[in-house]
Design an enzyme around this catalytic site. Structure first.
Site, PDB file in Angstrom:
ATOM      1  N   CYS A  10      65.235  18.073  54.850  1.00  0.00           N
ATOM      2  CA  CYS A  10      65.926  17.019  54.105  1.00  0.00           C
ATOM      3  C   CYS A  10      67.367  16.856  54.576  1.00  0.00           C
ATOM      4  O   CYS A  10      67.879  15.735  54.617  1.00  0.00           O
ATOM      5  CB  CYS A  10      65.891  17.320  52.615  1.00  0.00           C
ATOM      6  SG  CYS A  10      64.239  17.141  51.912  1.00  0.00           S
TER       7      CYS A  10
ATOM      8  N   GLU B 173      64.658  13.972  48.222  1.00  0.00           N
ATOM      9  CA  GLU B 173      65.682  13.356  49.066  1.00  0.00           C
ATOM     10  C   GLU B 173      65.069  12.335  50.018  1.00  0.00           C
ATOM     11  O   GLU B 173      65.558  11.206  50.134  1.00  0.00           O
ATOM     12  CB  GLU B 173      66.430  14.423  49.886  1.00  0.00           C
ATOM     13  CG  GLU B 173      67.176  15.440  49.053  1.00  0.00           C
ATOM     14  CD  GLU B 173      66.370  16.697  48.756  1.00  0.00           C
ATOM     15  OE1 GLU B 173      66.997  17.765  48.604  1.00  0.00           O
ATOM     16  OE2 GLU B 173      65.125  16.632  48.683  1.00  0.00           O
TER      17      GLU B 173
ATOM     18  N   HIS C 227      59.906  15.332  50.030  1.00  0.00           N
ATOM     19  CA  HIS C 227      60.794  15.886  49.014  1.00  0.00           C
ATOM     20  C   HIS C 227      61.561  14.731  48.373  1.00  0.00           C
ATOM     21  O   HIS C 227      61.583  13.613  48.891  1.00  0.00           O
ATOM     22  CB  HIS C 227      61.760  16.886  49.637  1.00  0.00           C
ATOM     23  CG  HIS C 227      61.097  18.139  50.083  1.00  0.00           C
ATOM     24  ND1 HIS C 227      61.758  19.107  50.793  1.00  0.00           N
ATOM     25  CD2 HIS C 227      59.825  18.608  49.925  1.00  0.00           C
ATOM     26  CE1 HIS C 227      60.948  20.109  51.051  1.00  0.00           C
ATOM     27  NE2 HIS C 227      59.755  19.813  50.544  1.00  0.00           N
TER      28      HIS C 227
ATOM     29  N   CYS D  59      66.857  21.043  51.701  1.00  0.00           N
ATOM     30  CA  CYS D  59      66.267  22.051  52.584  1.00  0.00           C
ATOM     31  C   CYS D  59      66.729  21.871  54.022  1.00  0.00           C
ATOM     32  O   CYS D  59      67.159  20.794  54.425  1.00  0.00           O
ATOM     33  CB  CYS D  59      64.744  22.039  52.490  1.00  0.00           C
ATOM     34  SG  CYS D  59      63.961  20.579  53.199  1.00  0.00           S
TER      35      CYS D  59
END
Length: 106
Positions: free
Chosen positions: A58, A23, A21, A49
């Site tokens: 994340c 991040e 992701h 998340c």
């Protein structure tokens, strides 16, 4: 990712299902560039998340990296993934929707 002095360090991207992701991508880029993430601010569009799916959560990656503050545009509407902001706050990382943190944009 923004340094404590306001300098933009890196920009993370999510490249598709099963990939890191945004991040995690930003954290990886920053570490590869030798940046210390203590005291940094992460600005993201979606609440980080809080679940394990094809990738790890994340919120946990942010905590482990030492990011001090997270500003996100909207809460995650997907129930299994939601709750990252609460996890970050519980760990001592400030997090808030962007509308509550306008001072970072001035």
């Amino acid at each position: 990712m923004i340094a404590a002095d306001g300098t933009r360090l890196v920009t993370g991207y999510h490249r598709g299902a099963g990939t890191a992701h945004a991040e995690a991508d930003a954290i990886d880029q920053a570490k590869a560039a030798g940046h210390d993430l203590s005291g940094t601010t992460m600005v993201v569009t979606l609440e980080p998340c809080n679940h394990c799916g094809r990738t790890g959560p994340c919120a946990q990656a942010i905590i482990e990296a030492g990011v001090a503050d997270v500003i996100y545009a909207i809460d995650d509407p997907h129930d299994p993934a939601a709750g990252g902001a609460a996890t970050l706050r519980a760990a001592g990382s400030a997090s808030a929707p962007g509308s509550a943190r306008r001072q970072h944009w001035s």
